[in-house]
Write a protein that holds these residues in place. Structure first.
Motif, PDB file in Angstrom:
ATOM      1  N   ARG A   1     -24.020   4.030  87.601  1.00  0.00           N
ATOM      2  CA  ARG A   1     -25.724   4.347  87.242  1.00  0.00           C
ATOM      3  C   ARG A   1     -26.015   3.951  85.888  1.00  0.00           C
ATOM      4  O   ARG A   1     -27.127   4.310  85.627  1.00  0.00           O
ATOM      5  N   CYS A   2     -25.039   3.571  84.871  1.00  0.00           N
ATOM      6  CA  CYS A   2     -25.475   3.216  83.458  1.00  0.00           C
ATOM      7  C   CYS A   2     -25.853   1.865  83.540  1.00  0.00           C
ATOM      8  O   CYS A   2     -26.174   1.609  82.428  1.00  0.00           O
ATOM      9  N   VAL A   3     -26.004   1.106  84.733  1.00  0.00           N
ATOM     10  CA  VAL A   3     -26.057  -0.462  84.475  1.00  0.00           C
ATOM     11  C   VAL A   3     -27.408  -0.657  84.435  1.00  0.00           C
ATOM     12  O   VAL A   3     -27.894  -1.793  83.963  1.00  0.00           O
ATOM     13  N   GLY A   4     -28.378   0.163  84.571  1.00  0.00           N
ATOM     14  CA  GLY A   4     -30.055  -0.002  84.188  1.00  0.00           C
ATOM     15  C   GLY A   4     -30.220  -0.350  82.609  1.00  0.00           C
ATOM     16  O   GLY A   4     -31.117  -0.753  82.256  1.00  0.00           O
ATOM     17  N   ARG A   5     -29.145   0.163  81.932  1.00  0.00           N
ATOM     18  CA  ARG A   5     -29.333   0.000  80.414  1.00  0.00           C
ATOM     19  C   ARG A   5     -28.764  -1.186  79.662  1.00  0.00           C
ATOM     20  O   ARG A   5     -27.837  -1.830  80.268  1.00  0.00           O
ATOM     21  N   ASP A   6     -29.656  -1.804  78.964  1.00  0.00           N
ATOM     22  CA  ASP A   6     -28.883  -3.204  78.261  1.00  0.00           C
ATOM     23  C   ASP A   6     -27.916  -2.941  77.283  1.00  0.00           C
ATOM     24  O   ASP A   6     -27.248  -3.853  77.049  1.00  0.00           O
ATOM     25  N   VAL A   7     -28.026  -1.902  76.671  1.00  0.00           N
ATOM     26  CA  VAL A   7     -26.925  -1.215  75.846  1.00  0.00           C
ATOM     27  C   VAL A   7     -26.479   0.121  76.399  1.00  0.00           C
ATOM     28  O   VAL A   7     -27.442   0.949  77.015  1.00  0.00           O
ATOM     29  N   LEU A   8     -25.336   0.630  75.858  1.00  0.00           N
ATOM     30  CA  LEU A   8     -24.814   1.895  76.217  1.00  0.00           C
ATOM     31  C   LEU A   8     -24.242   2.815  75.099  1.00  0.00           C
ATOM     32  O   LEU A   8     -23.637   1.881  74.295  1.00  0.00           O
ATOM     33  N   CYS A   9     -24.182   4.002  75.277  1.00  0.00           N
ATOM     34  CA  CYS A   9     -23.442   4.908  74.127  1.00  0.00           C
ATOM     35  C   CYS A   9     -23.146   6.100  74.911  1.00  0.00           C
ATOM     36  O   CYS A   9     -23.853   6.300  75.953  1.00  0.00           O
ATOM     37  N   GLY A  10     -22.110   6.751  74.470  1.00  0.00           N
ATOM     38  CA  GLY A  10     -21.554   7.915  75.264  1.00  0.00           C
ATOM     39  C   GLY A  10     -22.676   8.985  75.409  1.00  0.00           C
ATOM     40  O   GLY A  10     -22.882   9.698  76.477  1.00  0.00           O
ATOM     41  N   THR A  11     -23.633   9.440  74.276  1.00  0.00           N
ATOM     42  CA  THR A  11     -24.421  10.367  74.534  1.00  0.00           C
ATOM     43  C   THR A  11     -25.698  10.080  75.167  1.00  0.00           C
ATOM     44  O   THR A  11     -26.153  11.059  75.986  1.00  0.00           O
ATOM     45  N   VAL A  12     -26.096   8.664  75.474  1.00  0.00           N
ATOM     46  CA  VAL A  12     -27.086   8.402  76.318  1.00  0.00           C
ATOM     47  C   VAL A  12     -26.811   8.611  77.934  1.00  0.00           C
ATOM     48  O   VAL A  12     -27.426   8.784  78.652  1.00  0.00           O
ATOM     49  N   CYS A  13     -25.232   8.188  77.932  1.00  0.00           N
ATOM     50  CA  CYS A  13     -24.801   8.169  79.520  1.00  0.00           C
ATOM     51  C   CYS A  13     -24.828   9.636  79.697  1.00  0.00           C
ATOM     52  O   CYS A  13     -25.116   9.924  80.998  1.00  0.00           O
ATOM     53  N   ASP A  14     -24.264  10.534  78.903  1.00  0.00           N
ATOM     54  CA  ASP A  14     -24.176  12.199  78.974  1.00  0.00           C
ATOM     55  C   ASP A  14     -25.550  12.695  79.767  1.00  0.00           C
ATOM     56  O   ASP A  14     -25.805  13.461  80.546  1.00  0.00           O
ATOM     57  N   ALA A  15     -26.447  12.220  78.801  1.00  0.00           N
ATOM     58  CA  ALA A  15     -27.902  12.844  78.992  1.00  0.00           C
ATOM     59  C   ALA A  15     -28.299  12.023  80.407  1.00  0.00           C
ATOM     60  O   ALA A  15     -28.993  13.156  81.206  1.00  0.00           O
ATOM     61  N   GLY A  16     -28.261  10.806  80.664  1.00  0.00           N
ATOM     62  CA  GLY A  16     -28.961  10.303  81.854  1.00  0.00           C
ATOM     63  C   GLY A  16     -28.054  10.823  83.214  1.00  0.00           C
ATOM     64  O   GLY A  16     -28.790  11.109  84.148  1.00  0.00           O
ATOM     65  N   LEU A  17     -26.687  10.884  82.957  1.00  0.00           N
ATOM     66  CA  LEU A  17     -26.063  11.278  84.218  1.00  0.00           C
ATOM     67  C   LEU A  17     -25.931  12.674  84.412  1.00  0.00           C
ATOM     68  O   LEU A  17     -25.264  13.296  85.393  1.00  0.00           O
ATOM     69  N   GLU A  18     -26.223  13.618  83.270  1.00  0.00           N
ATOM     70  CA  GLU A  18     -25.999  15.082  83.131  1.00  0.00           C
ATOM     71  C   GLU A  18     -24.541  15.233  83.206  1.00  0.00           C
ATOM     72  O   GLU A  18     -24.064  16.095  83.990  1.00  0.00           O
ATOM     73  N   GLU A  19     -23.793  14.488  82.777  1.00  0.00           N
ATOM     74  CA  GLU A  19     -22.260  14.762  82.628  1.00  0.00           C
ATOM     75  C   GLU A  19     -21.827  14.864  81.277  1.00  0.00           C
ATOM     76  O   GLU A  19     -22.552  14.126  80.316  1.00  0.00           O
ATOM     77  N   ARG A  20     -20.452  15.107  81.008  1.00  0.00           N
ATOM     78  CA  ARG A  20     -20.316  14.791  79.570  1.00  0.00           C
ATOM     79  C   ARG A  20     -18.860  14.055  79.597  1.00  0.00           C
ATOM     80  O   ARG A  20     -18.224  13.730  80.663  1.00  0.00           O
ATOM     81  N   GLY A  21     -18.555  13.564  78.360  1.00  0.00           N
ATOM     82  CA  GLY A  21     -17.300  12.822  78.279  1.00  0.00           C
ATOM     83  C   GLY A  21     -17.257  11.107  78.377  1.00  0.00           C
ATOM     84  O   GLY A  21     -16.302  10.574  78.459  1.00  0.00           O
TER      85      GLY A  21
END
Length: 211
Positions: A1-21
């Motif tokens: 579910r992070c594939v909508g982003r053109d760039v990724l970082c851990g904190t933005v994935c944590d926020a978008g997916l409501e998960e940590r790590g």
């Protein structure tokens, strides 16, 4: 579910997916050469290889077509909250969220114009205008009129100025700098349609309101 982003970082994935790590996950993927490329030495930001991103994106749309707008909205909110409103506008545009784009444009549109990124500001304005959003946003319409004047397009400048004058508005600007009416009066002075004397009077009145 992070594939909508053109760039990724851990904190933005944590926020978008409501998960940590996710920082550790991205680091492991990059070290394994699994289609993820680090964008800096610190290893905070990454991007997918382009073709692989398109493949994942297509798979997501087939499996969960209703998920992407929500992810893009969360990305836009995260970027805006972390001082990157321009990237936030891009995510909001991908989501087709006109209200969010308007709100973000009010924050960074004038700055983009003032710092010489006129083409960027004009591109955002054209996107909003195509969706009828300037009628509800006099500040965007006013900036659009000034940009059209700068580009030597008087008819477009006048059309946007008229939209700004007719748009619904009230109170002050989003950043609290001045009442919206003061910007409208300044725009009227800038157009100088009623003679030099009226132009000067409008400019002086706008100055008083700005103070």
């Amino acid at each position: 579910r992070c594939v909508g982003r053109d760039v990724l970082c851990g904190t933005v994935c944590d926020a978008g997916l409501e998960e940590r790590g996710w920082a550790s996950v991205l680091d492991a993927l990059a070290r394994s050469n699994l289609f993820l490329v680090p964008l800096e030495r610190s290893g905070e930001w990454y991007r997918y290889l382009h073709l692989f991103q398109e493949l994942l994106h297509s798979a997501l749309l087939r499996a969960e077509p209703d998920v992407r707008p929500g992810l893009l909205a969360s990305d836009a909110d995260w970027c805006a909250a972390h001082g990157d409103p321009e990237r936030a506008i891009g995510y909001a545009q991908q989501a087709g969220d006109v209200e969010r784009v308007v709100r973000l444009f009010e924050q960074c549109g004038p700055l983009a114009y003032q710092t010489g990124r006129v083409t960027t500001a004009e591109r955002w304005l054209e996107w909003l205008e195509a969706r009828g959003a300037l009628e509800q946003n006099p500040l965007a319409a006013m900036l659009g009129s000034r940009l059209a004047t700068l580009w030597g397009r008087p008819e477009e400048a006048e059309r946007r100025a008229q939209v700004a004058e007719l748009a619904s508005h009230g109170g002050g600007s989003p950043d609290g700098s001045a009442p919206v009416d003061s910007w409208l009066i300044l725009l009227r002075a800038h157009r100088c349609q009623r003679g030099v004397a009226r132009m000067r009077a409008d400019a002086e009145l706008a100055l008083e309101l700005f103070e």
